[in-house]
Scaffold this active site. Structure first.
Site, PDB file in Angstrom:
ATOM      1  N   GLY A 105      40.492  47.517  35.611  1.00 20.89           N
ATOM      2  CA  GLY A 105      41.291  46.494  36.283  1.00 20.89           C
ATOM      3  C   GLY A 105      42.235  45.780  35.327  1.00 20.89           C
ATOM      4  O   GLY A 105      42.677  46.337  34.313  1.00 20.89           O
ATOM      5  N   THR A 118      34.148  37.739  36.725  1.00 20.13           N
ATOM      6  CA  THR A 118      34.733  37.869  35.385  1.00 20.13           C
ATOM      7  C   THR A 118      34.709  36.530  34.644  1.00 20.13           C
ATOM      8  O   THR A 118      34.730  35.481  35.274  1.00 20.13           O
ATOM      9  CB  THR A 118      36.197  38.334  35.581  1.00 20.13           C
ATOM     10  OG1 THR A 118      36.171  39.662  36.045  1.00 20.13           O
ATOM     11  CG2 THR A 118      37.029  38.234  34.327  1.00 20.13           C
ATOM     12  N   GLY A 164      40.186  37.961  39.597  1.00 24.51           N
ATOM     13  CA  GLY A 164      40.493  38.258  40.988  1.00 24.51           C
ATOM     14  C   GLY A 164      40.579  39.757  41.183  1.00 24.51           C
ATOM     15  O   GLY A 164      40.081  40.533  40.364  1.00 24.51           O
TER      16      GLY A 164
HETATM   17  N1  ASP Z   1      39.762  41.051  37.714  1.00 18.88           N
HETATM   18  C1  ASP Z   1      38.552  41.792  37.535  1.00 18.88           C
HETATM   19  C2  ASP Z   1      38.788  43.246  37.831  1.00 18.88           C
HETATM   20  O1  ASP Z   1      39.509  43.536  38.755  1.00 18.88           O
HETATM   21  C3  ASP Z   1      37.440  41.305  38.405  1.00 18.88           C
HETATM   22  C4  ASP Z   1      37.167  39.841  38.361  1.00 18.88           C
HETATM   23  O2  ASP Z   1      38.046  39.040  38.143  1.00 18.88           O
HETATM   24  O3  ASP Z   1      36.021  39.481  38.557  1.00 18.88           O
HETATM   25  O4  ASP Z   1      38.214  44.080  37.182  1.00 18.88           O
END
Ligand code: ASP
Length: 353
Positions: free
Chosen positions: A238, A208, A259
């Site tokens: 998410g 992300t 995360g």
């Molecule tokens: N937090 C993001 C999600 O759970 C993923 C990431 O941080 O890469 O969709």
């Protein structure tokens, strides 16, 4: 702390702490702008070639330069956040925009959110399949709609109404992400056959992008953009597009997280960090450290975040192998790091990890 631009007012807070807040009637002196970005936690060194690392570093530096140029011109923190995230969304190194991960069905579904600390205005989008830069649509939701969050086809119809072009979903197809989906599927099949739990693979859900900025007027903003988790299904969304979970900004504090999103949702992570700043009078470093490295792991999650205070202090904590990250301030030089040991690259700004 730049107390020249702040008046210290006593606010009722847990423990009776006083925190500096701007007095409503005192004009602020110009503040030195700062931009902090991340390109996701969960770096797996073994799977990261020199060429991939170099490409990611260059993209981070470019995002920092682009956003900082706007801040230097006196533009609002919000503009810098959108500009920096747009650069990262267009770069296939990251799990956002062009480099988004694939769903179980082999599609790309994108989420993003944006918040303005001064006004608490916010915009968010989720489940997009044809928007090249989701962060720009989040900005339209904030500025041009009476809503905070739009999802799926409705959000794309709104985008067209705002004059945004829809792209062919093939724009988001990259071979690297496609191979990650194949691996996630075969890992899941193998685990099912062995009647075991699927191993926690950091490549599944990290990458992300996010940005937090402090502009010359002392205002903060935060934004986050993601493709979510590889192999996600059932319309899974998410934390990234959820205001308070993946993104938060107020007068004192701005946060973007990265995360395992379910844990960021369950801890309202971004808001929790800024609440600690507001109510406990903690610095962003102590506040982010507690939420990212204590509260989230206590529930079984992991990841990282970037946090920036109205005093210009920043924190970039994470508990994974690495986090693509960087900052740029008074000297106009991008500071970029990936691994846990890349501490020197981030000096001289005091960073508490
Ligand atoms: N937090 C993001 C999600 O759970 C993923 C990431 O941080 O890469 O969709």
């Amino acid at each position: 702390m730049r107390l020249s631009s702040l008046s210290v007012l006593c606010v009722l807070a847990i423990g009776g702490a006083c925190a500096p807040v701007p007095a409503a009637d005192s004009p602020r002196a110009p503040v030195e702008p700062v931009l902090v970005i991340h390109g996701g936690a969960g770096v797996v060194r073994a799977g990261l070639s020199e060429a991939d690392a170099a490409a990611a570093r260059e993209a981070l530096a470019q995002a920092l330069r682009t956003g900082h140029a706007l801040l230097r011109d006196g533009r609002p923190a919000l503009d810098a956040v959108v500009a920096a995230i747009t650069v990262l969304e267009d770069d296939p190194s990251f799990n956002a925009g062009r480099g988004a991960v694939f769903t179980h069905e082999g599609r790309n579904e994108l989420d993003a959110s944006l918040m303005d600390g001064a006004s608490r205005a916010a915009g968010a989008v989720a489940g997009l399949r044809r928007i090249r830069n989701p962060i720009q649509l989040a900005r339209h939701v904030m500025d041009d709609s009476p809503h905070v969050m739009l999802v799926g086809e409705g959000a794309e119809t709104f985008a067209q109404d705002r004059g945004m072009a829809l792209v062919d979903p093939a724009w988001f197809h990259t071979d690297k992400r496609w191979q990650q989906l194949q691996k996630a599927r075969s890992d899941a099949d193998a685990a099912r056959n062995a009647q075991a739990a699927v191993a926690d693979d950091p490549l599944r859900y990290f990458g992300t992008v996010g940005a937090v900025a402090l502009d010359a007027s002392g205002a903060l903003a935060a934004g986050t953009s993601t493709g979510g988790m590889t192999d996600k299904r059932w319309g899974r969304v998410g934390d990234a597009p959820v205001i308070g979970a993946g993104t938060w900004a107020d007068a004192r504090c701005a946060v973007s997280g990265t995360g395992w999103g379910e844990y960021y949702l369950r801890t309202a992570a971004a808001h929790a960090i800024c609440s600690r700043v507001e109510l406990l009078g903690e610095g962003v470093d102590a506040a982010a450290e507690t939420v990212i490295n204590t509260d989230i792991p206590a529930l079984g999650g992991n990841g990282g975040a970037i946090a920036l205070g109205a005093d210009g202090r920043m924190a970039l904590p994470f508990n994974t192998e690495g986090m693509y990250r960087g900052w740029i301030g008074a000297d106009g030089v991008p500071h970029v790091a990936i691994g846990r040991d890349d501490v020197e690259a981030m000096a001289p700004e005091p960073i508490d990890r």
